[in-house]
Enzyme design. Structure first.
Site, mmCIF file in Angstrom:
data_model
loop_
_atom_site.group_PDB
_atom_site.id
_atom_site.type_symbol
_atom_site.label_atom_id
_atom_site.label_comp_id
_atom_site.label_asym_id
_atom_site.label_seq_id
_atom_site.Cartn_x
_atom_site.Cartn_y
_atom_site.Cartn_z
ATOM 1 N N SER A 15 0.848 -1.200 0.000
ATOM 2 C CA SER A 15 0.000 0.000 0.000
ATOM 3 C C SER A 15 0.882 1.247 0.000
ATOM 4 O O SER A 15 2.044 1.194 0.407
ATOM 5 C CB SER A 15 -0.937 -0.011 1.203
ATOM 6 O OG SER A 15 -0.226 -0.236 2.397
ATOM 7 N N GLU A 17 1.067 5.476 0.772
ATOM 8 C CA GLU A 17 0.466 6.626 1.460
ATOM 9 C C GLU A 17 0.908 7.933 0.790
ATOM 10 O O GLU A 17 2.087 8.120 0.523
ATOM 11 C CB GLU A 17 0.919 6.593 2.931
ATOM 12 C CG GLU A 17 0.417 7.766 3.731
ATOM 13 C CD GLU A 17 0.807 7.642 5.207
ATOM 14 O OE1 GLU A 17 0.594 6.577 5.813
ATOM 15 O OE2 GLU A 17 1.319 8.635 5.737
ATOM 16 N N THR A 48 -3.285 11.164 3.676
ATOM 17 C CA THR A 48 -3.116 11.653 5.053
ATOM 18 C C THR A 48 -4.045 12.833 5.337
ATOM 19 O O THR A 48 -4.611 13.448 4.433
ATOM 20 C CB THR A 48 -1.667 12.081 5.318
ATOM 21 O OG1 THR A 48 -1.367 13.189 4.465
ATOM 22 C CG2 THR A 48 -0.687 10.955 5.080
ATOM 23 N N ALA A 51 -1.551 17.796 9.812
ATOM 24 C CA ALA A 51 -1.410 18.004 11.258
ATOM 25 C C ALA A 51 -2.448 19.017 11.733
ATOM 26 O O ALA A 51 -2.693 20.031 11.077
ATOM 27 C CB ALA A 51 -0.008 18.498 11.575
ATOM 28 N N ASP A 109 -1.207 14.457 15.168
ATOM 29 C CA ASP A 109 -0.117 15.227 15.764
ATOM 30 C C ASP A 109 -0.591 16.644 15.969
ATOM 31 O O ASP A 109 -1.487 17.119 15.278
ATOM 32 C CB ASP A 109 1.098 15.206 14.830
ATOM 33 C CG ASP A 109 1.841 13.875 14.941
ATOM 34 O OD1 ASP A 109 1.894 13.335 16.063
ATOM 35 O OD2 ASP A 109 2.341 13.398 13.917
ATOM 36 N N PHE A 218 11.707 13.817 11.088
ATOM 37 C CA PHE A 218 10.616 12.847 11.255
ATOM 38 C C PHE A 218 10.907 11.886 12.407
ATOM 39 O O PHE A 218 10.035 11.572 13.205
ATOM 40 C CB PHE A 218 10.423 12.023 9.980
ATOM 41 C CG PHE A 218 9.714 12.760 8.875
ATOM 42 C CD1 PHE A 218 9.274 14.066 9.042
ATOM 43 C CD2 PHE A 218 9.488 12.144 7.648
ATOM 44 C CE1 PHE A 218 8.629 14.746 8.013
ATOM 45 C CE2 PHE A 218 8.831 12.808 6.618
ATOM 46 C CZ PHE A 218 8.414 14.116 6.812
ATOM 47 N N HIS A 268 3.452 -1.082 3.978
ATOM 48 C CA HIS A 268 2.784 0.199 3.748
ATOM 49 C C HIS A 268 3.892 1.232 3.541
ATOM 50 O O HIS A 268 4.696 1.490 4.436
ATOM 51 C CB HIS A 268 1.922 0.567 4.962
ATOM 52 C CG HIS A 268 1.168 1.852 4.802
ATOM 53 N ND1 HIS A 268 0.051 1.973 4.005
ATOM 54 C CD2 HIS A 268 1.378 3.087 5.334
ATOM 55 C CE1 HIS A 268 -0.412 3.220 4.056
ATOM 56 N NE2 HIS A 268 0.381 3.917 4.855
HETATM 57 P P1 FAD Z 1 -3.306 7.198 20.174
HETATM 58 O O1 FAD Z 1 -3.649 5.783 19.868
HETATM 59 O O2 FAD Z 1 -4.412 8.076 20.655
HETATM 60 O O3 FAD Z 1 -2.127 7.192 21.246
HETATM 61 C C1 FAD Z 1 -1.455 8.393 21.583
HETATM 62 C C2 FAD Z 1 -0.839 8.235 22.972
HETATM 63 O O4 FAD Z 1 -1.857 8.175 23.965
HETATM 64 C C3 FAD Z 1 -0.015 6.962 23.147
HETATM 65 O O5 FAD Z 1 1.063 7.269 23.996
HETATM 66 C C4 FAD Z 1 -0.983 5.999 23.836
HETATM 67 O O6 FAD Z 1 -0.308 5.037 24.634
HETATM 68 C C5 FAD Z 1 -1.783 6.960 24.705
HETATM 69 N N1 FAD Z 1 -3.177 6.569 24.913
HETATM 70 C C6 FAD Z 1 -4.038 5.989 24.048
HETATM 71 N N2 FAD Z 1 -5.267 5.866 24.593
HETATM 72 C C7 FAD Z 1 -5.169 6.389 25.855
HETATM 73 C C8 FAD Z 1 -6.095 6.575 26.926
HETATM 74 N N3 FAD Z 1 -7.372 6.175 26.819
HETATM 75 N N4 FAD Z 1 -5.657 7.183 28.071
HETATM 76 C C9 FAD Z 1 -4.365 7.589 28.206
HETATM 77 N N5 FAD Z 1 -3.438 7.440 27.196
HETATM 78 C C10 FAD Z 1 -3.853 6.849 26.047
HETATM 79 N N6 FAD Z 1 -0.875 12.105 11.938
HETATM 80 C C11 FAD Z 1 -1.623 13.055 11.336
HETATM 81 O O7 FAD Z 1 -1.796 14.164 11.883
HETATM 82 N N7 FAD Z 1 -2.219 12.817 10.114
HETATM 83 C C12 FAD Z 1 -2.082 11.633 9.468
HETATM 84 O O8 FAD Z 1 -2.635 11.439 8.387
HETATM 85 C C13 FAD Z 1 -1.295 10.616 10.078
HETATM 86 N N8 FAD Z 1 -1.118 9.405 9.485
HETATM 87 C C14 FAD Z 1 -0.427 8.420 10.128
HETATM 88 C C15 FAD Z 1 -0.315 7.152 9.539
HETATM 89 C C16 FAD Z 1 0.366 6.135 10.178
HETATM 90 C C17 FAD Z 1 0.470 4.773 9.520
HETATM 91 C C18 FAD Z 1 0.982 6.367 11.445
HETATM 92 C C19 FAD Z 1 1.735 5.280 12.156
HETATM 93 C C20 FAD Z 1 0.904 7.619 12.031
HETATM 94 C C21 FAD Z 1 0.188 8.654 11.395
HETATM 95 N N9 FAD Z 1 0.056 9.926 11.960
HETATM 96 C C22 FAD Z 1 -0.695 10.901 11.347
HETATM 97 C C23 FAD Z 1 0.757 10.245 13.214
HETATM 98 C C24 FAD Z 1 -0.098 10.006 14.458
HETATM 99 O O9 FAD Z 1 -1.188 10.895 14.478
HETATM 100 C C25 FAD Z 1 0.827 10.219 15.649
HETATM 101 O O10 FAD Z 1 1.750 9.158 15.723
HETATM 102 C C26 FAD Z 1 0.156 10.472 16.972
HETATM 103 O O11 FAD Z 1 1.134 11.024 17.872
HETATM 104 C C27 FAD Z 1 -0.403 9.218 17.631
HETATM 105 O O12 FAD Z 1 -1.458 8.725 16.962
HETATM 106 P P2 FAD Z 1 -2.232 7.406 17.465
HETATM 107 O O13 FAD Z 1 -3.425 7.294 16.623
HETATM 108 O O14 FAD Z 1 -1.316 6.260 17.594
HETATM 109 O O15 FAD Z 1 -2.629 7.932 18.951
#
Ligand code: FAD
Length: 298
Positions: A15, A17, A48, A51, A109, A218, A268
């Site tokens: 895939s 991105e 994507t 941010a 982010d 990054f 990916h």
């Molecule tokens: P979460 O799953 O919410 O986790 C974030 C943090 O909170 C972690 O430390 C976790 O342990 C903690 N946590 C989770 N749930 C809880 C809870 N209930 N209570 C307390 N702590 C908790 N960013 C963008 O802005 N746009 C994009 O399009 C984008 N695409 C991405 C694609 C991929 C494949 C990846 C891997 C990342 C992408 N990101 C993108 C980056 C991503 O948004 C960041 O990595 C962000 O910091 C974490 O996202 P997450 O969904 O893993 O967060």
């Protein structure tokens, strides 16, 4: 088609991105690129979400056009950042009405300039809440992110995997990893996730290196490490664009080959909208077929 179904039927699944281009010309160029990619028969492409939710309109437009104008399956990234719950529902409604079947549910982010994550008033705090919101009211296949080197805000891996389990329980049926440059990190991570009882496919996320300072930026942001052995080769050629790109393609090819030979379900690619590098890697992989050596899938 739903990506969870694609992942059941297609191994390896490749895939790509992309980020949404800024203007109409860029959109037309990206659509043409995705049209060309059809020769490589990708499992899906994804777009994507900028941010802080900054590309909402452009992401929806791009995904809608890929859905309408190409034969490639598409996934929209969606983040909690910068949106209220109602606004997220609006975006999901638009995607559903456009016939999109796949959403990557992310926390997001912080916007450029902010170092700390702050939920939007009336919005969601974590990707788990977004996955739950999507699965409650919609029929999308839901993907989520995972972090082989631990999310930078998590105190440790056990904490992070605990919430990863919650994401899957909330409806995520496949995971895509953050970028990494040492395959052992991925396999150690998958082992720990499986031991925690999470069984959904985990696609490794690979970023072919094309620019040294961007790589540093990054990796600092997402907490990924650059192995010393790789940095020793890259640092001396950091200012030589072509040398960095050549090394980036060669390294990514070897890394993907190792991942696939050891049972990863696909790759990916974080293409950064530079598809030629990714297509070269894919061509070499197709020629060598490392997945034929895999004894079982992880
Ligand atoms: P979460 O799953 O919410 O986790 C974030 C943090 O909170 C972690 O430390 C976790 O342990 C903690 N946590 C989770 N749930 C809880 C809870 N209930 N209570 C307390 N702590 C908790 N960013 C963008 O802005 N746009 C994009 O399009 C984008 N695409 C991405 C694609 C991929 C494949 C990846 C891997 C990342 C992408 N990101 C993108 C980056 C991503 O948004 C960041 O990595 C962000 O910091 C974490 O996202 P997450 O969904 O893993 O967060």
């Amino acid at each position: 088609m739903r990506i969870d179904d694609i992942l059941e039927q297609r191994r390896p699944c490749f895939s790509f991105e992309f980020f949404p281009p800024k203007d109409d010309e860029g959109v037309a160029r990206l659509l043409a690129t995705i049209g060309e990619l059809e020769q490589d028969d990708p499992g899906f492409v994804s777009v994507t979400y900028g941010a802080g939710g900054s590309t909402r309109t452009r992401t929806i437009e791009m995904v809608t056009r890929i859905r309408r104008e190409t034969n490639t399956e598409v996934m929209a990234h969606l983040t909690c950042a910068g949106s209220t719950r109602d606004e997220l529902q609006d975006v999901l409604g638009e995607l559903r009405d456009a016939g999109v079947e796949n959403v990557l549910a992310l926390r997001g982010d912080p916007p450029a300039g902010d170092s700390e994550w702050k939920p939007t008033p009336g919005g969601l705090s974590y990707s788990t809440e977004l996955a739950a919101l999507v699965s409650a009211d919609y029929d999308f296949a839901i993907g989520a992110a995972c972090h082989p080197e631990v999310h930078p805000e998590a105190p440790d891996m056990a904490w992070d995997i605990g919430f990863l389990k919650d994401k899957v329980a909330a409806g995520a049926s496949f995971l895509i990893s953050q970028l990494f440059f040492d395959s052992d990190l991925y396999f150690d991570f998958v082992e720990q996730v499986r031991a925690a009882g999470v069984t959904v496919p985990i696609l490794p996320g690979i970023m072919p290196i094309t620019n040294y300072s961007q790589l540093k930026r990054f990796t600092e942001m997402c907490g990924a490490t650059i192995p010393d052995r790789l940095d020793r080769e890259l640092a001396p050629v950091a200012e030589d664009k072509k040398a960095v790109e050549d090394l980036g393609v060669a390294y990514a090819t070897l890394q993907c080959s190792d991942l696939l030979a050891r049972g990863a379900p696909g790759i990916h690619f974080f293409t950064l909208n530079r598809s030629p590098a990714t297509r070269s890697i894919l061509a070499a992989l197709r020629a060598a077929r490392p997945w034929d050596r895999a004894r079982s899938l992880v």
